[in-house]
Enzyme design. Sequence first.
Site, PDB file in Angstrom:
ATOM      1  N   SER A 145      47.251 -19.766  23.209  1.00 50.85           N
ATOM      2  CA  SER A 145      48.229 -20.067  22.165  1.00 50.85           C
ATOM      3  C   SER A 145      47.777 -19.375  20.884  1.00 50.85           C
ATOM      4  CB  SER A 145      48.318 -21.577  21.919  1.00 50.85           C
ATOM      5  OG  SER A 145      49.083 -21.864  20.749  1.00 50.85           O
ATOM      6  N   TYR A 155      43.432 -29.110  19.536  1.00 56.76           N
ATOM      7  CA  TYR A 155      44.323 -28.269  20.345  1.00 56.76           C
ATOM      8  C   TYR A 155      43.940 -26.799  20.189  1.00 56.76           C
ATOM      9  CZ  TYR A 155      48.541 -26.140  22.256  1.00 56.76           C
ATOM     10  OH  TYR A 155      49.416 -25.385  23.000  1.00 56.76           O
TER      11      TYR A 155
END
Length: 249
Positions: A145, A155
């Site tokens: 990501s 994350y």
Amino acid sequence: MGRLQDKVIVVTGAAQGIGEAYAKGFAAQGAKVVVADLNTEKGELVAKQIEADGGSALFVSVDVSSAESAAALVEQVVATYGGIDGLVNNAAIYGAMQFDLLITVDWDYYKKFMSVNFDGALVMTRAVYPEIAKRGGGSIVNQSSTAAYLYSGFYGLAKSGINGLTQQLAHELGGQRIRVNAIAPGPTDTEATRTQAGDASKELVKNLAIKRMGKPEDMVGAATFLLSDESSWVTGQIVAVDGGQTFRP
């Protein structure tokens, strides 16, 4: 003949979102797709839709944080399709992800999160790579990501880890003709992103070179290339598919 004709591709987290787009896109290119997910109801629907559209698909329930579950998946896939050519490590805790700081997040939650979002890619790779090697080589694609390059707490930390894992595994598995790359999506319009970002997604678009949110289908072309023989000399790379959100020298 499709670009992935008769290749057996396992896609984790394929019951919805980008994973679903991967599964359907690969099937359209001739792959035999394994829809791997904990969500049995949605996963079976994706597999059935692929079959209804003329493709070949198998749903397998899997917990990517469990070596035993991953091994059971491999056994079932080999029994059904005879082998494995590719793996997409897409499964992640995201839509229901808690917000917290690294210095305050509940430790048990952090460990559970990392067991899926980071360790899960290694668990699945360890289970699948021997079967890919038996086919003379193949491809593994990890889901990173652009959060890896921005502040985004645990994350982003997990995705930074995925990038490092990709590069390390590329060297460990290259001698067996197994390529390992990653795709780093930018802000993508999925149900999970809408849950997490809400109205803030509109602000994200302002910083993109292409002024729109990504679509799950925008990721399929890059993933298809990395899984296909067209990328036979590409490994250890993190490919940003992000509308120009990130720029790296």
